[in-house]
Design a protein around this motif. Sequence first.
Motif, PDB file in Angstrom:
ATOM      1  N   GLY A  70       0.803  -1.220   0.000  1.00 26.54           N
ATOM      2  CA  GLY A  70       0.000   0.000   0.000  1.00 26.54           C
ATOM      3  C   GLY A  70       0.830   1.261   0.000  1.00 26.54           C
ATOM      4  O   GLY A  70       0.359   2.327   0.412  1.00 26.54           O
ATOM      5  N   VAL A  71       2.075   1.192  -0.487  1.00 23.12           N
ATOM      6  CA  VAL A  71       2.989   2.327  -0.479  1.00 23.12           C
ATOM      7  C   VAL A  71       3.174   2.844  -1.904  1.00 23.12           C
ATOM      8  O   VAL A  71       3.494   2.078  -2.812  1.00 23.12           O
ATOM      9  CB  VAL A  71       4.361   1.933   0.111  1.00 23.12           C
ATOM     10  CG1 VAL A  71       5.365   3.077  -0.034  1.00 23.12           C
ATOM     11  CG2 VAL A  71       4.215   1.547   1.571  1.00 23.12           C
ATOM     12  N   ILE A  72       2.961   4.137  -2.092  1.00 25.62           N
ATOM     13  CA  ILE A  72       3.247   4.772  -3.381  1.00 25.62           C
ATOM     14  C   ILE A  72       4.736   5.100  -3.412  1.00 25.62           C
ATOM     15  O   ILE A  72       5.193   6.047  -2.772  1.00 25.62           O
ATOM     16  CB  ILE A  72       2.407   6.047  -3.560  1.00 25.62           C
ATOM     17  CG1 ILE A  72       0.925   5.709  -3.491  1.00 25.62           C
ATOM     18  CG2 ILE A  72       2.733   6.725  -4.884  1.00 25.62           C
ATOM     19  CD1 ILE A  72       0.020   6.927  -3.563  1.00 25.62           C
ATOM     20  N   ASN A  73       5.494   4.320  -4.151  1.00 25.96           N
ATOM     21  CA  ASN A  73       6.949   4.423  -4.144  1.00 25.96           C
ATOM     22  C   ASN A  73       7.438   5.183  -5.377  1.00 25.96           C
ATOM     23  O   ASN A  73       7.671   4.590  -6.436  1.00 25.96           O
ATOM     24  CB  ASN A  73       7.569   3.026  -4.086  1.00 25.96           C
ATOM     25  CG  ASN A  73       9.081   3.077  -4.046  1.00 25.96           C
ATOM     26  OD1 ASN A  73       9.658   4.107  -3.695  1.00 25.96           O
ATOM     27  ND2 ASN A  73       9.719   1.997  -4.420  1.00 25.96           N
ATOM     28  N   LEU A  74       7.601   6.493  -5.246  1.00 24.18           N
ATOM     29  CA  LEU A  74       8.089   7.296  -6.369  1.00 24.18           C
ATOM     30  C   LEU A  74       9.560   7.035  -6.672  1.00 24.18           C
ATOM     31  O   LEU A  74      10.037   7.422  -7.741  1.00 24.18           O
ATOM     32  CB  LEU A  74       7.883   8.786  -6.068  1.00 24.18           C
ATOM     33  CG  LEU A  74       6.443   9.282  -5.957  1.00 24.18           C
ATOM     34  CD1 LEU A  74       6.428  10.792  -5.814  1.00 24.18           C
ATOM     35  CD2 LEU A  74       5.619   8.861  -7.162  1.00 24.18           C
ATOM     36  N   SER A  75      10.277   6.410  -5.776  1.00 25.39           N
ATOM     37  CA  SER A  75      11.706   6.160  -5.998  1.00 25.39           C
ATOM     38  C   SER A  75      11.960   4.882  -6.784  1.00 25.39           C
ATOM     39  O   SER A  75      13.114   4.498  -6.975  1.00 25.39           O
ATOM     40  CB  SER A  75      12.444   6.101  -4.655  1.00 25.39           C
ATOM     41  OG  SER A  75      11.989   5.004  -3.869  1.00 25.39           O
ATOM     42  N   HIS A  76      10.901   4.220  -7.243  1.00 31.10           N
ATOM     43  CA  HIS A  76      11.083   2.932  -7.911  1.00 31.10           C
ATOM     44  C   HIS A  76      11.963   3.061  -9.156  1.00 31.10           C
ATOM     45  O   HIS A  76      12.785   2.189  -9.428  1.00 31.10           O
ATOM     46  CB  HIS A  76       9.715   2.358  -8.280  1.00 31.10           C
ATOM     47  CG  HIS A  76       9.758   0.923  -8.691  1.00 31.10           C
ATOM     48  ND1 HIS A  76       9.935  -0.110  -7.796  1.00 31.10           N
ATOM     49  CD2 HIS A  76       9.658   0.329  -9.911  1.00 31.10           C
ATOM     50  CE1 HIS A  76       9.936  -1.270  -8.437  1.00 31.10           C
ATOM     51  NE2 HIS A  76       9.775  -1.020  -9.715  1.00 31.10           N
ATOM     52  N   GLY A  77      11.801   4.145  -9.918  1.00 34.07           N
ATOM     53  CA  GLY A  77      12.630   4.332 -11.102  1.00 34.07           C
ATOM     54  C   GLY A  77      14.101   4.491 -10.773  1.00 34.07           C
ATOM     55  O   GLY A  77      14.965   4.172 -11.602  1.00 34.07           O
TER      56      GLY A  77
END
Length: 286
Positions: free
Chosen positions: A33-40
Amino acid sequence: MSLILIQALNGLQTGLVIFLAASGLTLVFGILGVINLSHGSFYMLGAYLALSLTGMFGDVFLALVAGIPLAFLLGLAIEWLFIRHLYDRDHLQQVLLTFALILIFNEFQQVVWGSYPHSIPAPSYLANSVRLTEGLSYPVYRLALMAICVALAIAMALVIQKTRIGRLIRAAESNREMVEALGFDSRLIFRMVFATGVALAATAGMLAAPIESAYPGIGDRVLIVSFVVVVIGGIGSVRGAFIGSLLIGMADAFGKVFLPQFSSIIIYALMALVLVIRPAGLFGRA
Protein backbone atom coordinates in the motif's frame (compact mmCIF):
# COMPACT_ATOMS: atom_id res chain seq x y z
CA MET A 1 5.82 -6.82 -43.45
CA SER A 2 9.48 -6.53 -42.50
CA LEU A 3 8.77 -3.22 -40.77
CA ILE A 4 5.83 -4.72 -38.88
CA LEU A 5 7.91 -7.73 -37.81
CA ILE A 6 10.83 -5.66 -36.53
CA GLN A 7 8.54 -3.27 -34.66
CA ALA A 8 6.64 -6.19 -33.13
CA LEU A 9 9.94 -7.58 -31.82
CA ASN A 10 10.98 -4.15 -30.54
CA GLY A 11 7.60 -3.73 -28.83
CA LEU A 12 7.84 -7.17 -27.26
CA GLN A 13 11.34 -6.49 -25.98
CA THR A 14 10.36 -3.09 -24.57
CA GLY A 15 7.23 -4.50 -22.96
CA LEU A 16 9.07 -7.35 -21.27
CA VAL A 17 11.71 -5.04 -19.78
CA ILE A 18 8.97 -2.69 -18.57
CA PHE A 19 7.22 -5.68 -17.02
CA LEU A 20 10.20 -6.49 -14.82
CA ALA A 21 10.23 -2.94 -13.47
CA ALA A 22 6.45 -2.57 -13.26
CA SER A 23 5.90 -5.94 -11.57
CA GLY A 24 8.04 -4.80 -8.65
CA LEU A 25 6.05 -1.58 -8.42
CA THR A 26 2.68 -3.32 -8.55
CA LEU A 27 3.75 -5.75 -5.81
CA VAL A 28 4.85 -2.91 -3.53
CA PHE A 29 1.85 -0.74 -4.32
CA GLY A 30 -0.68 -3.55 -4.16
CA ILE A 31 0.60 -5.48 -1.14
CA LEU A 32 2.33 -2.85 0.99
CA GLY A 33 0.00 0.00 0.00
CA VAL A 34 2.99 2.33 -0.48
CA ILE A 35 3.25 4.77 -3.38
CA ASN A 36 6.95 4.42 -4.14
CA LEU A 37 8.09 7.30 -6.37
CA SER A 38 11.71 6.16 -6.00
CA HIS A 39 11.08 2.93 -7.91
CA GLY A 40 12.63 4.33 -11.10
CA SER A 41 15.81 5.12 -9.17
CA PHE A 42 16.34 1.39 -8.61
CA TYR A 43 16.17 0.86 -12.37
CA MET A 44 18.82 3.58 -12.75
CA LEU A 45 21.00 2.02 -10.05
CA GLY A 46 20.67 -1.33 -11.84
CA ALA A 47 22.01 0.22 -15.06
CA TYR A 48 24.97 1.73 -13.22
CA LEU A 49 25.58 -1.50 -11.32
CA ALA A 50 25.79 -3.19 -14.72
CA LEU A 51 28.35 -0.56 -15.74
CA SER A 52 30.58 -1.09 -12.71
CA LEU A 53 30.21 -4.85 -12.38
CA THR A 54 30.66 -5.48 -16.09
CA GLY A 55 33.91 -3.54 -15.83
CA MET A 56 34.96 -5.86 -13.01
CA PHE A 57 33.79 -9.22 -14.43
CA GLY A 58 33.82 -8.50 -18.16
CA ASP A 59 30.33 -9.89 -18.79
CA VAL A 60 26.93 -8.33 -18.16
CA PHE A 61 25.44 -11.68 -17.12
CA LEU A 62 28.12 -12.17 -14.47
CA ALA A 63 27.32 -8.61 -13.40
CA LEU A 64 23.67 -9.68 -13.17
CA VAL A 65 24.54 -12.61 -10.89
CA ALA A 66 26.42 -10.29 -8.54
CA GLY A 67 24.09 -7.32 -8.91
CA ILE A 68 20.75 -8.95 -8.04
CA PRO A 69 21.79 -9.91 -4.47
CA LEU A 70 23.24 -6.42 -3.97
CA ALA A 71 19.96 -4.84 -5.12
CA PHE A 72 17.99 -7.16 -2.82
CA LEU A 73 20.16 -6.18 0.16
CA LEU A 74 19.70 -2.51 -0.75
CA GLY A 75 15.93 -3.06 -0.77
CA LEU A 76 16.06 -4.67 2.68
CA ALA A 77 18.05 -1.73 4.03
CA ILE A 78 15.76 0.91 2.52
CA GLU A 79 12.64 -0.82 3.80
CA TRP A 80 14.10 -1.07 7.30
CA LEU A 81 15.36 2.51 7.36
CA PHE A 82 12.46 4.30 5.67
CA ILE A 83 9.57 2.39 4.13
CA ARG A 84 8.46 0.45 7.23
CA HIS A 85 7.47 3.73 8.86
CA LEU A 86 5.01 4.50 6.06
CA TYR A 87 2.61 1.54 6.23
CA ASP A 88 0.13 3.23 8.55
CA ARG A 89 0.59 6.76 7.21
CA ASP A 90 -1.26 8.58 4.48
CA HIS A 91 -0.17 8.69 0.85
CA LEU A 92 1.09 12.28 1.06
CA GLN A 93 3.82 11.26 3.51
CA GLN A 94 4.69 8.28 1.31
CA VAL A 95 5.03 10.55 -1.72
CA LEU A 96 7.19 13.07 0.14
CA LEU A 97 9.58 10.50 1.58
CA THR A 98 10.00 8.48 -1.61
CA PHE A 99 10.48 11.70 -3.62
CA ALA A 100 13.27 12.58 -1.18
CA LEU A 101 14.82 9.18 -1.96
CA ILE A 102 14.81 10.11 -5.67
CA LEU A 103 16.87 13.22 -4.88
CA ILE A 104 19.27 11.22 -2.72
CA PHE A 105 19.82 8.52 -5.35
CA ASN A 106 20.24 11.07 -8.14
CA GLU A 107 22.88 12.92 -6.13
CA PHE A 108 24.57 9.62 -5.27
CA GLN A 109 24.68 8.69 -8.96
CA GLN A 110 26.24 12.05 -9.86
CA VAL A 111 28.92 11.71 -7.19
CA VAL A 112 29.84 8.09 -7.97
CA TRP A 113 29.44 7.84 -11.75
CA GLY A 114 29.33 11.43 -12.98
CA SER A 115 26.93 13.18 -15.33
CA TYR A 116 28.00 11.64 -18.64
CA PRO A 117 26.33 8.71 -20.43
CA HIS A 118 28.16 5.39 -20.33
CA SER A 119 27.79 2.48 -22.73
CA ILE A 120 27.77 -1.10 -21.50
CA PRO A 121 28.94 -3.74 -23.97
CA ALA A 122 26.82 -6.77 -24.73
CA PRO A 123 28.61 -10.12 -24.30
CA SER A 124 30.77 -10.94 -27.31
CA TYR A 125 29.01 -14.29 -27.77
CA LEU A 126 25.70 -12.45 -28.18
CA ALA A 127 26.99 -9.62 -30.37
CA ASN A 128 25.82 -11.13 -33.65
CA SER A 129 22.44 -10.90 -35.37
CA VAL A 130 19.95 -13.55 -36.40
CA ARG A 131 18.62 -13.42 -39.96
CA LEU A 132 14.83 -13.35 -39.84
CA THR A 133 14.14 -12.79 -43.53
CA GLU A 134 16.21 -12.26 -46.67
CA GLY A 135 16.89 -8.63 -45.81
CA LEU A 136 16.11 -8.49 -42.10
CA SER A 137 18.19 -9.46 -39.07
CA TYR A 138 17.77 -8.91 -35.34
CA PRO A 139 20.41 -8.65 -32.57
CA VAL A 140 20.92 -11.86 -30.64
CA TYR A 141 21.24 -9.98 -27.35
CA ARG A 142 17.73 -8.57 -27.69
CA LEU A 143 16.36 -12.06 -28.28
CA ALA A 144 18.27 -13.37 -25.25
CA LEU A 145 16.92 -10.45 -23.22
CA MET A 146 13.35 -11.38 -24.15
CA ALA A 147 13.94 -15.03 -23.25
CA ILE A 148 15.35 -14.07 -19.82
CA CYS A 149 12.40 -11.76 -19.12
CA VAL A 150 9.90 -14.48 -20.04
CA ALA A 151 11.72 -16.97 -17.81
CA LEU A 152 11.65 -14.52 -14.91
CA ALA A 153 7.95 -13.82 -15.48
CA ILE A 154 7.16 -17.56 -15.39
CA ALA A 155 9.28 -18.00 -12.24
CA MET A 156 7.51 -15.08 -10.57
CA ALA A 157 4.08 -16.51 -11.40
CA LEU A 158 5.06 -19.93 -10.04
CA VAL A 159 6.42 -18.45 -6.81
CA ILE A 160 3.30 -16.35 -6.19
CA GLN A 161 0.78 -19.05 -7.12
CA LYS A 162 2.44 -22.33 -6.12
CA THR A 163 4.76 -21.76 -3.17
CA ARG A 164 4.24 -21.25 0.54
CA ILE A 165 5.83 -17.80 0.53
CA GLY A 166 3.54 -16.85 -2.35
CA ARG A 167 0.49 -17.91 -0.35
CA LEU A 168 1.74 -15.89 2.63
CA ILE A 169 2.20 -12.82 0.43
CA ARG A 170 -1.32 -13.13 -0.97
CA ALA A 171 -2.70 -13.70 2.53
CA ALA A 172 -0.87 -10.65 3.93
CA GLU A 173 -2.30 -8.55 1.12
CA SER A 174 -5.84 -9.68 1.92
CA ASN A 175 -5.75 -9.67 5.73
CA ARG A 176 -2.56 -8.70 7.53
CA GLU A 177 -4.10 -9.09 11.00
CA MET A 178 -5.12 -12.69 10.32
CA VAL A 179 -1.63 -13.55 9.07
CA GLU A 180 -0.15 -12.17 12.29
CA ALA A 181 -2.73 -14.05 14.38
CA LEU A 182 -1.52 -17.26 12.74
CA GLY A 183 2.00 -16.57 13.96
CA PHE A 184 3.64 -15.01 10.89
CA ASP A 185 5.49 -11.71 10.94
CA SER A 186 3.78 -9.55 8.31
CA ARG A 187 6.51 -6.91 8.65
CA LEU A 188 9.12 -9.45 7.56
CA ILE A 189 6.91 -10.49 4.64
CA PHE A 190 6.53 -6.85 3.60
CA ARG A 191 10.29 -6.32 3.86
CA MET A 192 10.93 -9.26 1.56
CA VAL A 193 8.30 -8.03 -0.91
CA PHE A 194 9.83 -4.55 -1.04
CA ALA A 195 13.35 -5.95 -1.50
CA THR A 196 12.04 -8.17 -4.30
CA GLY A 197 10.51 -5.12 -5.99
CA VAL A 198 13.85 -3.31 -5.79
CA ALA A 199 15.68 -6.35 -7.18
CA LEU A 200 13.23 -6.65 -10.10
CA ALA A 201 13.64 -2.99 -11.05
CA ALA A 202 17.43 -3.24 -10.80
CA THR A 203 17.40 -6.44 -12.87
CA ALA A 204 15.45 -4.65 -15.59
CA GLY A 205 18.01 -1.83 -15.55
CA MET A 206 20.96 -4.22 -15.75
CA LEU A 207 19.47 -6.21 -18.61
CA ALA A 208 18.53 -3.12 -20.60
CA ALA A 209 21.85 -1.32 -20.00
CA PRO A 210 23.67 -2.73 -23.07
CA ILE A 211 20.78 -1.48 -25.22
CA GLU A 212 19.96 1.86 -23.59
CA SER A 213 23.33 2.67 -21.92
CA ALA A 214 23.49 4.27 -18.45
CA TYR A 215 22.85 7.99 -18.05
CA PRO A 216 21.44 10.36 -15.40
CA GLY A 217 17.67 10.26 -15.15
CA ILE A 218 17.30 6.96 -16.98
CA GLY A 219 14.82 5.80 -14.34
CA ASP A 220 12.46 8.76 -14.61
CA ARG A 221 10.58 7.59 -17.69
CA VAL A 222 10.59 4.02 -16.40
CA LEU A 223 8.85 5.19 -13.22
CA ILE A 224 6.13 6.99 -15.19
CA VAL A 225 5.58 4.10 -17.58
CA SER A 226 5.54 1.64 -14.67
CA PHE A 227 2.75 3.59 -13.01
CA VAL A 228 0.86 3.57 -16.32
CA VAL A 229 1.28 -0.22 -16.46
CA VAL A 230 0.05 -0.60 -12.87
CA VAL A 231 -3.03 1.49 -13.65
CA ILE A 232 -3.77 -0.43 -16.87
CA GLY A 233 -3.21 -3.89 -15.39
CA GLY A 234 -4.79 -3.23 -12.01
CA ILE A 235 -3.10 -2.51 -8.69
CA GLY A 236 -1.49 -5.63 -7.22
CA SER A 237 -2.02 -7.82 -10.30
CA VAL A 238 1.18 -9.31 -11.71
CA ARG A 239 -0.81 -10.80 -14.58
CA GLY A 240 -2.24 -7.35 -15.26
CA ALA A 241 1.26 -5.86 -15.19
CA PHE A 242 2.38 -8.43 -17.78
CA ILE A 243 -0.50 -7.73 -20.15
CA GLY A 244 -0.28 -3.97 -19.58
CA SER A 245 3.47 -3.96 -20.26
CA LEU A 246 3.04 -5.78 -23.56
CA LEU A 247 0.27 -3.37 -24.59
CA ILE A 248 2.45 -0.39 -23.72
CA GLY A 249 5.46 -1.86 -25.53
CA MET A 250 3.51 -2.52 -28.71
CA ALA A 251 1.73 0.84 -28.62
CA ASP A 252 5.04 2.65 -28.18
CA ALA A 253 6.85 0.71 -30.92
CA PHE A 254 4.15 1.00 -33.57
CA GLY A 255 3.21 4.54 -32.55
CA LYS A 256 6.73 5.81 -33.26
CA VAL A 257 6.51 4.44 -36.80
CA PHE A 258 2.91 5.01 -37.86
CA LEU A 259 1.92 8.01 -35.69
CA PRO A 260 5.23 9.74 -34.87
CA GLN A 261 3.58 13.10 -34.17
CA PHE A 262 1.48 11.48 -31.42
CA SER A 263 4.04 8.93 -30.17
CA SER A 264 4.65 10.76 -26.89
CA ILE A 265 0.98 10.55 -25.83
CA ILE A 266 -0.12 7.17 -27.20
CA ILE A 267 0.57 5.19 -24.03
CA TYR A 268 -1.30 7.74 -21.92
CA ALA A 269 -4.23 7.67 -24.33
CA LEU A 270 -4.23 3.87 -23.98
CA MET A 271 -4.33 4.24 -20.19
CA ALA A 272 -7.21 6.69 -20.42
CA LEU A 273 -9.13 4.30 -22.68
CA VAL A 274 -8.67 1.39 -20.27
CA LEU A 275 -9.78 3.54 -17.32
CA VAL A 276 -12.94 4.58 -19.16
CA ILE A 277 -13.85 0.94 -19.83
CA ARG A 278 -12.49 -0.61 -16.60
CA PRO A 279 -11.75 1.98 -13.88
CA ALA A 280 -9.96 -0.59 -11.69
CA GLY A 281 -7.72 -1.77 -14.54
CA LEU A 282 -7.84 -4.93 -16.63
CA PHE A 283 -7.41 -7.32 -13.69
CA GLY A 284 -7.83 -5.00 -10.72
CA ARG A 285 -10.45 -5.08 -8.03
CA ALA A 286 -12.81 -2.15 -7.64
